[in-house]
Design a protein around this motif. Structure first.
Motif, PDB file in Angstrom:
ATOM      1  N   GLY A  74       0.774  -1.239   0.000  1.00  0.00           N
ATOM      2  CA  GLY A  74       0.000   0.000   0.000  1.00  0.00           C
ATOM      3  C   GLY A  74       0.797   1.275   0.000  1.00  0.00           C
ATOM      4  O   GLY A  74       0.238   2.354  -0.134  1.00  0.00           O
ATOM      5  N   GLY A  75       2.128   1.181   0.173  1.00  0.00           N
ATOM      6  CA  GLY A  75       2.959   2.373   0.110  1.00  0.00           C
ATOM      7  C   GLY A  75       3.089   3.130   1.411  1.00  0.00           C
ATOM      8  O   GLY A  75       3.804   4.132   1.466  1.00  0.00           O
ATOM      9  N   LYS A  76       2.402   2.692   2.467  1.00  0.00           N
ATOM     10  CA  LYS A  76       2.497   3.325   3.782  1.00  0.00           C
ATOM     11  C   LYS A  76       2.535   2.249   4.850  1.00  0.00           C
ATOM     12  O   LYS A  76       2.029   1.137   4.637  1.00  0.00           O
ATOM     13  CB  LYS A  76       1.281   4.216   4.044  1.00  0.00           C
ATOM     14  CG  LYS A  76       1.310   5.564   3.370  1.00  0.00           C
ATOM     15  CD  LYS A  76       0.169   6.414   3.902  1.00  0.00           C
ATOM     16  CE  LYS A  76       0.294   7.853   3.454  1.00  0.00           C
ATOM     17  NZ  LYS A  76      -0.730   8.709   4.093  1.00  0.00           N
ATOM     18  N   ASN A  77       3.120   2.585   6.020  1.00  0.00           N
ATOM     19  CA  ASN A  77       3.074   1.599   7.094  1.00  0.00           C
ATOM     20  C   ASN A  77       1.671   1.549   7.690  1.00  0.00           C
ATOM     21  O   ASN A  77       0.826   2.407   7.423  1.00  0.00           O
ATOM     22  CB  ASN A  77       4.146   1.868   8.155  1.00  0.00           C
ATOM     23  CG  ASN A  77       3.980   3.202   8.845  1.00  0.00           C
ATOM     24  OD1 ASN A  77       2.865   3.661   9.085  1.00  0.00           O
ATOM     25  ND2 ASN A  77       5.093   3.845   9.177  1.00  0.00           N
ATOM     26  N   ALA A  78       1.423   0.535   8.504  1.00  0.00           N
ATOM     27  CA  ALA A  78       0.067   0.281   8.994  1.00  0.00           C
ATOM     28  C   ALA A  78      -0.492   1.453   9.785  1.00  0.00           C
ATOM     29  O   ALA A  78      -1.666   1.810   9.639  1.00  0.00           O
ATOM     30  CB  ALA A  78       0.049  -0.996   9.838  1.00  0.00           C
ATOM     31  N   SER A  79       0.314   2.063  10.633  1.00  0.00           N
ATOM     32  CA  SER A  79      -0.192   3.150  11.478  1.00  0.00           C
ATOM     33  C   SER A  79      -0.632   4.343  10.639  1.00  0.00           C
ATOM     34  O   SER A  79      -1.644   4.996  10.950  1.00  0.00           O
ATOM     35  CB  SER A  79       0.865   3.574  12.502  1.00  0.00           C
ATOM     36  OG  SER A  79       2.024   4.068  11.857  1.00  0.00           O
TER      37      SER A  79
END
Length: 296
Positions: A230-235
């Protein structure tokens, strides 16, 4: 082919041409600067380029694609764009959305992220004349509204147009995705399950451990999967979804900040205010005024 084109820092206004057609979240552009040597860039948003005339050749994730009239190129977050070359008669229309804006405006279903997976492998598709006409219509409307900087409702109008634009083309993209299916990887399946849990939860837990536990994996591995797919970390993804819920409640209800804070399971209004300020740059009341077109 003649001109070498640099796609560098694609979110920067000095590369996207006329800055009258952008607001920090979305840009419209129809020219790119020529340079002496190619450069590579990792996209931090979504870029859409419609070829109007001529030919554009560029590499995406080290695969070379050639776009001609009525072809559309879609670059997704984390895609690596390399050397681009254009024919002398090349004309195009481009749209760029920041990653944060894309999270707000695109559908939040798992299927929409299957679109991302699909365009990772199929960044170029050919549009029908009717679809091109629809694209041009929305492009003109968005360009007109982005240029109207005196309109206090400009951001709201642009958001509404972008939502309509997305739904206009969703059926087109669904048709292409159905014609070109592929099995999902383990990471993609985990990411889809994560978004399914996140999008359906209300209120949304804000800790990564909750979702990792639901998926029977570690929080660290969930963040690795989110960054890869997704290109971003989970937080960051959780925050984007929580902010969308906050904005919806602030804009569409008359409930007080305290009532909204309680509904979304914040411990108190002070913590809620700090969270909103950190993620939007506004206090809850400032954000409510901004969302309703009442900013000073």
């Amino acid at each position: 082919m003649s001109n070498d084109i640099r796609l560098k820092d694609i979110n920067a206004t000095d590369v996207l041409g006329n800055i009258d057609y952008g607001d920090g979240r979305i840009y419209l552009f129809d020219e790119l600067y020529s340079v002496e040597r190619p450069e590579y860039v990792r996209l931090d948003g979504i870029v859409v380029i419609l070829c109007v005339e001529g030919e554009l050749t560029l590499s995406i994730d080290h695969q070379v694609f050639a776009a001609h009239r009525n072809d559309i190129i879609i670059g997704v977050p984390e895609a690596v764009v390399g050397k681009a070359e254009a024919s002398p008669d090349f004309k195009f229309r481009g749209i760029f959305m920041s990653l944060e804006y894309a999270f707000r405006m695109l559908p939040v279903s798992v299927r929409s992220w299957n679109f991302k997976i699909f365009f990772d492998k199929n960044p170029k598709i050919s549009l029908s004349e009717g679809a091109v006409g629809t694209f041009n219509l929305y492009y003109w409307l968005l360009k007109t509204k982005l240029a109207d900087k005196q309109n206090p409702y400009r951001a709201n109008i642009v958001d509404a147009l972008m939502q309509a634009f997305v739904f206009e083309f969703r059926s087109t993209f669904e048709r292409f995705a159905r014609l070109n299916p592929r099995p999902l990887s383990s990471a993609e399946n985990i990411f889809g399950d994560f978004l399914d849990i996140l999008s359906s939860a209300h209120p949304k837990p804000r800790n990564v451990a909750y979702y990792a536990d639901r998926l029977s994996i570690t929080p660290k591995y969930l963040s690795v999967v989110c960054k890869k797919v997704g290109g971003k970390n989970a937080s960051k993804i959780i925050d984007a979804y929580v902010v969308k819920d906050i904005e919806t409640l602030l804009k569409s209800s008359r409930r007080s900040v305290k009532e909204i804070s309680n509904e979304l399971a914040f411990p108190n209004t002070s913590f809620f205010g700090r969270y909103v300020k950190k993620n939007t740059g506004c206090t809850p009341n400032e954000l409510r005024r901004k969302l309703n077109g009442m900013e000073q």
